[in-house]
Design a protein around this motif. Structure first.
Motif, PDB file in Angstrom:
ATOM      1  N   ALA A  37     -12.329  77.737  61.392  1.00  0.00           N
ATOM      2  CA  ALA A  37     -11.919  77.966  60.002  1.00  0.00           C
ATOM      3  C   ALA A  37     -10.496  77.487  59.737  1.00  0.00           C
ATOM      4  CB  ALA A  37     -12.036  79.455  59.665  1.00  0.00           C
ATOM      5  N   GLY A  38      -9.767  77.118  60.793  1.00  0.00           N
ATOM      6  CA  GLY A  38      -8.425  76.569  60.612  1.00  0.00           C
ATOM      7  C   GLY A  38      -7.298  77.421  61.159  1.00  0.00           C
ATOM      8  N   CYS A  39      -7.595  78.561  61.760  1.00  0.00           N
ATOM      9  CA  CYS A  39      -6.532  79.391  62.343  1.00  0.00           C
ATOM     10  C   CYS A  39      -5.947  78.673  63.553  1.00  0.00           C
ATOM     11  CB  CYS A  39      -7.092  80.747  62.764  1.00  0.00           C
ATOM     12  SG  CYS A  39      -7.687  81.741  61.389  1.00  0.00           S
ATOM     13  N   ARG A  40      -4.613  78.667  63.669  1.00  0.00           N
ATOM     14  CA  ARG A  40      -3.956  77.954  64.766  1.00  0.00           C
ATOM     15  C   ARG A  40      -2.960  78.802  65.545  1.00  0.00           C
ATOM     16  NH1 ARG A  40      -7.740  75.434  64.226  1.00  0.00           N
ATOM     17  NH2 ARG A  40      -7.973  73.343  63.432  1.00  0.00           N
ATOM     18  N   SER A  41      -2.794  80.062  65.169  1.00  0.00           N
ATOM     19  CA  SER A  41      -1.848  80.918  65.883  1.00  0.00           C
ATOM     20  C   SER A  41      -2.359  82.356  65.817  1.00  0.00           C
ATOM     21  CB  SER A  41      -0.456  80.833  65.264  1.00  0.00           C
ATOM     22  OG  SER A  41      -0.419  81.555  64.037  1.00  0.00           O
ATOM     23  N   PRO A  42      -1.822  83.237  66.674  1.00  0.00           N
ATOM     24  CA  PRO A  42      -2.229  84.640  66.602  1.00  0.00           C
ATOM     25  C   PRO A  42      -1.973  85.272  65.233  1.00  0.00           C
ATOM     26  CG  PRO A  42      -1.135  84.214  68.685  1.00  0.00           C
ATOM     27  CD  PRO A  42      -0.977  82.970  67.853  1.00  0.00           C
ATOM     28  N   LEU A  43      -0.869  84.907  64.580  1.00  0.00           N
ATOM     29  CA  LEU A  43      -0.598  85.468  63.254  1.00  0.00           C
ATOM     30  C   LEU A  43      -1.606  84.974  62.223  1.00  0.00           C
ATOM     31  CD1 LEU A  43       3.292  85.442  63.086  1.00  0.00           C
ATOM     32  CD2 LEU A  43       1.782  87.427  63.093  1.00  0.00           C
ATOM     33  N   GLU A  44      -2.022  83.736  62.332  1.00  0.00           N
ATOM     34  CA  GLU A  44      -3.024  83.222  61.404  1.00  0.00           C
ATOM     35  C   GLU A  44      -4.357  83.930  61.618  1.00  0.00           C
ATOM     36  OE1 GLU A  44      -3.162  78.924  61.290  1.00  0.00           O
ATOM     37  OE2 GLU A  44      -1.020  78.859  61.669  1.00  0.00           O
ATOM     38  N   ILE A  45      -4.700  84.201  62.859  1.00  0.00           N
ATOM     39  CA  ILE A  45      -5.946  84.925  63.150  1.00  0.00           C
ATOM     40  C   ILE A  45      -5.864  86.337  62.587  1.00  0.00           C
ATOM     41  CG2 ILE A  45      -7.336  85.907  65.017  1.00  0.00           C
ATOM     42  CD1 ILE A  45      -6.628  83.310  66.606  1.00  0.00           C
ATOM     43  N   CYS A  46      -4.740  87.002  62.773  1.00  0.00           N
ATOM     44  CA  CYS A  46      -4.539  88.345  62.229  1.00  0.00           C
ATOM     45  C   CYS A  46      -4.654  88.319  60.699  1.00  0.00           C
ATOM     46  CB  CYS A  46      -3.184  88.883  62.663  1.00  0.00           C
ATOM     47  SG  CYS A  46      -2.852  90.556  62.101  1.00  0.00           S
ATOM     48  N   GLY A  47      -4.028  87.329  60.072  1.00  0.00           N
ATOM     49  CA  GLY A  47      -4.124  87.186  58.622  1.00  0.00           C
ATOM     50  C   GLY A  47      -5.555  86.981  58.166  1.00  0.00           C
ATOM     51  N   LEU A  75       0.049  73.122  55.820  1.00  0.00           N
ATOM     52  CA  LEU A  75       0.233  74.461  55.258  1.00  0.00           C
ATOM     53  C   LEU A  75      -0.771  75.385  55.930  1.00  0.00           C
ATOM     54  CD1 LEU A  75       0.347  73.438  51.495  1.00  0.00           C
ATOM     55  CD2 LEU A  75       2.294  73.782  53.035  1.00  0.00           C
ATOM     56  N   ASP A  76      -0.325  76.533  56.403  1.00  0.00           N
ATOM     57  CA  ASP A  76      -1.249  77.461  57.066  1.00  0.00           C
ATOM     58  C   ASP A  76      -2.361  77.886  56.125  1.00  0.00           C
ATOM     59  OD1 ASP A  76       0.162  77.344  59.423  1.00  0.00           O
ATOM     60  OD2 ASP A  76       1.246  79.206  59.078  1.00  0.00           O
ATOM     61  N   VAL A  77      -1.996  78.337  54.942  1.00  0.00           N
ATOM     62  CA  VAL A  77      -2.964  78.794  53.944  1.00  0.00           C
ATOM     63  C   VAL A  77      -2.500  78.284  52.588  1.00  0.00           C
ATOM     64  CG1 VAL A  77      -4.050  80.804  52.875  1.00  0.00           C
ATOM     65  CG2 VAL A  77      -3.458  80.878  55.292  1.00  0.00           C
ATOM     66  N   TYR A  78      -3.447  77.778  51.787  1.00  0.00           N
ATOM     67  CA  TYR A  78      -3.096  77.240  50.476  1.00  0.00           C
ATOM     68  C   TYR A  78      -4.121  77.698  49.449  1.00  0.00           C
ATOM     69  CZ  TYR A  78      -1.912  73.825  46.847  1.00  0.00           C
ATOM     70  OH  TYR A  78      -1.536  73.226  45.669  1.00  0.00           O
ATOM     71  N   ALA A  79      -3.639  78.352  48.382  1.00  0.00           N
ATOM     72  CA  ALA A  79      -4.467  78.722  47.240  1.00  0.00           C
ATOM     73  C   ALA A  79      -4.242  77.639  46.187  1.00  0.00           C
ATOM     74  CB  ALA A  79      -4.082  80.099  46.719  1.00  0.00           C
ATOM     75  N   GLU A  80      -5.170  76.713  46.114  1.00  0.00           N
ATOM     76  CA  GLU A  80      -4.980  75.519  45.295  1.00  0.00           C
ATOM     77  C   GLU A  80      -4.834  75.829  43.806  1.00  0.00           C
ATOM     78  OE1 GLU A  80      -6.661  70.976  45.262  1.00  0.00           O
ATOM     79  OE2 GLU A  80      -7.850  72.543  46.180  1.00  0.00           O
ATOM     80  N   ALA A  81      -5.709  76.656  43.251  1.00  0.00           N
ATOM     81  CA  ALA A  81      -5.658  76.942  41.815  1.00  0.00           C
ATOM     82  C   ALA A  81      -4.341  77.610  41.425  1.00  0.00           C
ATOM     83  CB  ALA A  81      -6.842  77.826  41.404  1.00  0.00           C
ATOM     84  N   GLN A  82      -3.813  78.451  42.308  1.00  0.00           N
ATOM     85  CA  GLN A  82      -2.569  79.161  42.029  1.00  0.00           C
ATOM     86  C   GLN A  82      -1.334  78.381  42.489  1.00  0.00           C
ATOM     87  OE1 GLN A  82      -5.266  80.394  43.551  1.00  0.00           O
ATOM     88  NE2 GLN A  82      -5.991  81.835  42.010  1.00  0.00           N
ATOM     89  N   ARG A  83      -1.566  77.301  43.235  1.00  0.00           N
ATOM     90  CA  ARG A  83      -0.499  76.473  43.795  1.00  0.00           C
ATOM     91  C   ARG A  83       0.466  77.307  44.646  1.00  0.00           C
ATOM     92  NH1 ARG A  83       1.496  71.775  39.984  1.00  0.00           N
ATOM     93  NH2 ARG A  83       2.755  71.652  41.847  1.00  0.00           N
ATOM     94  N   VAL A  84      -0.137  78.120  45.531  1.00  0.00           N
ATOM     95  CA  VAL A  84       0.633  78.983  46.417  1.00  0.00           C
ATOM     96  C   VAL A  84       0.331  78.595  47.854  1.00  0.00           C
ATOM     97  CG1 VAL A  84       0.973  81.353  47.232  1.00  0.00           C
ATOM     98  CG2 VAL A  84       0.659  80.903  44.787  1.00  0.00           C
ATOM     99  N   ALA A  85       1.382  78.322  48.614  1.00  0.00           N
ATOM    100  CA  ALA A  85       1.244  77.996  50.036  1.00  0.00           C
ATOM    101  C   ALA A  85       1.861  79.119  50.851  1.00  0.00           C
ATOM    102  CB  ALA A  85       1.946  76.682  50.356  1.00  0.00           C
ATOM    103  N   LEU A  86       1.199  79.469  51.946  1.00  0.00           N
ATOM    104  CA  LEU A  86       1.694  80.535  52.814  1.00  0.00           C
ATOM    105  C   LEU A  86       1.862  79.999  54.224  1.00  0.00           C
ATOM    106  CD1 LEU A  86      -0.829  83.150  51.517  1.00  0.00           C
ATOM    107  CD2 LEU A  86       1.607  83.127  51.022  1.00  0.00           C
ATOM    108  N   ASP A  89       3.412  81.750  60.529  1.00  0.00           N
ATOM    109  CA  ASP A  89       4.125  81.898  61.790  1.00  0.00           C
ATOM    110  C   ASP A  89       5.558  81.391  61.726  1.00  0.00           C
ATOM    111  OD1 ASP A  89       3.136  79.284  61.676  1.00  0.00           O
ATOM    112  OD2 ASP A  89       1.606  79.732  63.154  1.00  0.00           O
ATOM    113  N   GLY A  90       5.975  80.810  60.661  1.00  0.00           N
ATOM    114  CA  GLY A  90       7.355  80.452  60.374  1.00  0.00           C
ATOM    115  C   GLY A  90       8.207  79.997  61.539  1.00  0.00           C
ATOM    116  N   ALA A  91       9.376  80.599  61.667  1.00  0.00           N
ATOM    117  CA  ALA A  91      10.374  80.170  62.648  1.00  0.00           C
ATOM    118  C   ALA A  91       9.904  80.330  64.087  1.00  0.00           C
ATOM    119  CB  ALA A  91      11.678  80.937  62.441  1.00  0.00           C
ATOM    120  N   SER A  92       8.942  81.221  64.328  1.00  0.00           N
ATOM    121  CA  SER A  92       8.469  81.382  65.709  1.00  0.00           C
ATOM    122  C   SER A  92       7.767  80.124  66.216  1.00  0.00           C
ATOM    123  CB  SER A  92       7.521  82.577  65.812  1.00  0.00           C
ATOM    124  OG  SER A  92       6.335  82.340  65.098  1.00  0.00           O
TER     125      SER A  92
END
Length: 102
Positions: A37-47, A75-86, A89-92
């Motif tokens: 589904a596109g998860c690439r880190s433990p935080l993405e899996i948790c999300g 982009l880890d997660v992108y809501a296209e209609a809302q134009r929001v990227a999340l 895992d950021g700086a880690s």
């Protein structure tokens, strides 16, 4: 050589299909689904488990490739209609200052 390239969730799942009695098979199958589904880190899996698959969330795309002409990132997660990227895992994961620009 075949072992020098990265594998994919689909290739691991194919081998898993040949191992019906393997311990932890269900958990590995679940993890492979998250990776596919596109998860690439433990935080993405948790999300994925606790945030982005809950009711009321807009359609989300994972690991969306974007480029500004000089650099390409995902982009880890992108809501296209809302134009929001999340970025989960950021700086880690993206520790160098140049990796966080834009």
């Amino acid at each position: 050589m075949w072992y020098q390239r990265p594998t994919t969730p689909d290739r691991v799942a194919a081998v898993l299909d040949e191992s019906p009695k393997m311990l932890g098979r269900a958990q590995l199958r679940d993890l492979l689904g998250k990776l596919a589904a596109g998860c690439r880190s433990p935080l993405e899996i948790c999300g994925h488990y606790h945030v982005f698959t809950s009711g009321g969330m807009p359609p989300l795309r994972r690991q969306v490739r974007v480029s500004n002409g000089q650099r390409t990132c995902h982009l880890d997660v992108y809501a296209e209609a809302q134009r929001v990227a999340l970025e989960l895992d950021g700086a880690s994961v993206h520790g160098a200052p140049g990796c966080r620009d834009e």
